[in-house]
Enzyme design. Structure first.
Site, mmCIF file in Angstrom:
data_model
loop_
_atom_site.group_PDB
_atom_site.id
_atom_site.type_symbol
_atom_site.label_atom_id
_atom_site.label_comp_id
_atom_site.label_asym_id
_atom_site.label_seq_id
_atom_site.Cartn_x
_atom_site.Cartn_y
_atom_site.Cartn_z
ATOM 1 N N HIS B 62 -9.093 5.188 -2.271
ATOM 2 C CA HIS B 62 -8.776 3.835 -1.850
ATOM 3 C C HIS B 62 -8.717 3.834 -0.314
ATOM 4 O O HIS B 62 -8.277 4.821 0.298
ATOM 5 C CB HIS B 62 -7.435 3.365 -2.432
ATOM 6 C CG HIS B 62 -7.568 2.838 -3.836
ATOM 7 N ND1 HIS B 62 -6.591 2.977 -4.791
ATOM 8 C CD2 HIS B 62 -8.595 2.147 -4.431
ATOM 9 C CE1 HIS B 62 -7.000 2.404 -5.915
ATOM 10 N NE2 HIS B 62 -8.203 1.897 -5.728
ATOM 11 N N ASP B 64 -6.897 2.755 2.034
ATOM 12 C CA ASP B 64 -5.708 3.089 2.817
ATOM 13 C C ASP B 64 -5.428 4.590 2.857
ATOM 14 O O ASP B 64 -4.519 5.026 3.571
ATOM 15 C CB ASP B 64 -4.485 2.308 2.307
ATOM 16 C CG ASP B 64 -4.207 2.500 0.820
ATOM 17 O OD1 ASP B 64 -5.169 2.622 0.052
ATOM 18 O OD2 ASP B 64 -3.030 2.521 0.438
ATOM 19 N N HIS B 65 -6.231 5.383 2.110
ATOM 20 C CA HIS B 65 -6.050 6.843 2.130
ATOM 21 C C HIS B 65 -7.234 7.583 2.747
ATOM 22 O O HIS B 65 -7.164 8.784 2.961
ATOM 23 C CB HIS B 65 -5.809 7.359 0.707
ATOM 24 C CG HIS B 65 -4.517 6.878 0.118
ATOM 25 N ND1 HIS B 65 -3.416 7.671 -0.039
ATOM 26 C CD2 HIS B 65 -4.128 5.636 -0.287
ATOM 27 C CE1 HIS B 65 -2.411 6.961 -0.539
ATOM 28 N NE2 HIS B 65 -2.829 5.720 -0.706
ATOM 29 N N HIS B 138 -3.430 7.124 -11.679
ATOM 30 C CA HIS B 138 -3.693 5.933 -10.874
ATOM 31 C C HIS B 138 -4.880 5.180 -11.487
ATOM 32 O O HIS B 138 -5.423 5.614 -12.503
ATOM 33 C CB HIS B 138 -3.980 6.378 -9.427
ATOM 34 C CG HIS B 138 -3.821 5.284 -8.420
ATOM 35 N ND1 HIS B 138 -2.798 4.369 -8.460
ATOM 36 C CD2 HIS B 138 -4.555 4.962 -7.316
ATOM 37 C CE1 HIS B 138 -2.929 3.532 -7.439
ATOM 38 N NE2 HIS B 138 -3.977 3.867 -6.738
ATOM 39 N N HIS B 265 4.787 5.222 1.178
ATOM 40 C CA HIS B 265 3.782 4.292 0.648
ATOM 41 C C HIS B 265 4.434 2.982 0.171
ATOM 42 O O HIS B 265 4.319 2.575 -0.978
ATOM 43 C CB HIS B 265 3.028 4.968 -0.509
ATOM 44 C CG HIS B 265 1.700 4.322 -0.847
ATOM 45 N ND1 HIS B 265 1.587 3.344 -1.800
ATOM 46 C CD2 HIS B 265 0.463 4.515 -0.357
ATOM 47 C CE1 HIS B 265 0.314 2.973 -1.900
ATOM 48 N NE2 HIS B 265 -0.389 3.664 -1.033
#
Lengths: 298, 298
Positions: B62, B64-65, B138, B265
């Site tokens: 994703h 944001d990672h 996830h 997070h």
């Protein structure tokens, strides 16, 4: 019109300077010029909603000018954007689009249009402004952009009354370019409008060696934003890396007869920009150095 | 060993929290866990040279990672890096590598190795540490990682002297696992070393629903870094988006018998993390909330 500098670093960011991006709030929309890594966070600091950005103009495809795009686009999708986003750039923009689509898992629910610009000249011509571009002189395909406001001619109220136009909605129609009928006779806009007026104009060089195409593009701009990666002591480096020095940028401003020069895109080799500002001001008096979150009202 | 949180936001960054990344200075190298957009700038703030990073472990793909990876890699190339960089991640890491190679123009002069991890268990086993992984739970393929120090058994000096080993270089050899010959007789390390000792252990969940595989991976860790995107009032959202609440994270810490839980997070929906910290502490006393640039010495 409000210009805000979201990033004023060159290839390597510093604590004070993020990678390149400039926002322009005007004509009821937000337009971005370049989108370096971290631009979405800079937008948060600047209280500019990414959802209001309608167009992004990329000067060239070096990381410090584009690596904020994937995150900004993914973030727009995440927030449920529906309205289209148009991204413009030089040759290669479609390859960039393709790469961006394959960076991780995400959903884009809105129309995302990438436009490849292969020729100099007009890019957008709408009711409110014209955006033009010229080839910059960098080590990869690169463009400089200008945006020029279309300012309506003054409405000659007395002339309209003299011609018998009744005070009311017809005044608006005429000012907006529509003819009206008064007592069976056509009154055209030309009959009640003053001479054409020059709108505000802003030019942004992107990364470039000084060149005449940008002088032409920037002619009579209110503001020229020109890169000045180096000061004159590093003029050889500027040549080697296809960048400009502060003096060279100031010479472009002078030749183009602009009102103000704003320098940006500084190398981290300088601990401050005093020499850069001084050198530019000696050649072109109205020169200033940009910093992150500097705003210019125009 | 020093852990530093370079980013503690979830999908949307805030002024205070950048996208996910954690650095670990240990064993003479820097290891990154995740690399959200803006990580290279966070590294500047943290005074950590990107050139010292040898390995990057990505939990999942994703934005944001991962969106700090292209910039960090390009920046390493720009600075003339020569030593290799190894990037590890779940299924899909090779597609990411391919996309990263096509984002704009840049030169990579150093060996850049992407490693796809398809199975749980040992990822790295070298002289100083073991890195293991487990499948997280996830909405895309995701991994949790642990790193465990290999601590040498104590050297039993008196025992060595008793066996006639002369004080000097032979002591070092034995402690390092080599046998030595004393008066024609072999003295093995086992004869002069104490029982195996437990080294320090850190576990990082990445994005996940609470699950038993992470409990097992994190067993007896000194530190468990677990995501806590939500507090318990949003437990349904946590389920819907495959994340954890603070209570759920604390339950994992309790079951895994860790020494300390660090939550990270966080969703931008919370103006502060007081509830998150309180809820976790009620379940697992030694719980703290991470913030950008928080350092933990271990």
């Amino acid at each position: 019109m409000e210009i805000e500098f979201l990033g004023t670093a060159s290839a390597v960011p510093s604590k004070q300077r993020n990678h390149s991006s400039i926002s322009l709030k005007a004509f009821g929309e937000v337009i971005l010029f370049d989108c370096g890594e971290g631009t979405q966070k800079q937008l948060t600091y600047a209280h500019i909603s990414p959802m209001k950005i309608e167009k992004i103009f990329i000067t060239h495809f070096h990381g410090d000018h584009i690596l904020g795009l994937p995150g900004l686009i993914q973030s727009m999708g995440f927030r449920g954007r529906e309205k289209p986003l148009d991204v413009y750039g030089p040759k290669g923009v479609n390859a960039l689009f393709n790469a961006i689509q394959h960076i991780g898992y995400f959903v884009i629910n809105f129309p995302l249009n990438f436009h490849e610009i292969l020729e100099e000249g007009e890019v957008i011509d709408n009711e409110e402004y014209i955006i033009e571009c010229a080839f910059a002189d960098h080590n990869v395909p690169a463009l400089a952009y200008s945006i020029t406001e279309k300012k309506k001619p003054r409405f000659l109220r007395e002339k309209a009354i003299e011609l018998g136009v009744p005070i009311g909605p017809d005044f608006g129609k005429l000012h907006n370019g529509e003819s009206v009928i008064v007592d069976g006779q056509e009154i055209t806009p030309k009959m009640v409008l003053g001479p054409p007026r020059k709108g505000r104009k802003i030019t942004y060089s992107g990364d470039t060696r000084p060149n005449e195409r940008i002088v032409k593009l920037a002619e009579d701009s209110d503001i020229l934003i020109h890169e000045s990666t180096y000061d004159s002591s590093d003029c050889e480096k500027a040549k080697d890396h296809s960048h400009s020095t502060s003096k060279e940028a100031a010479n472009i401003a002078k030749k183009a007869n602009v009102k103000q020069l704003i320098l940006t895109h500084f190398s981290t080799r300088y601990t401050n920009t005093l020499t850069i500002e001084k050198e530019a001001s000696e050649v072109f008096k109205n020169s200033v150095v940009a910093y992150d979150f500097m705003k210019i009202e125009l």
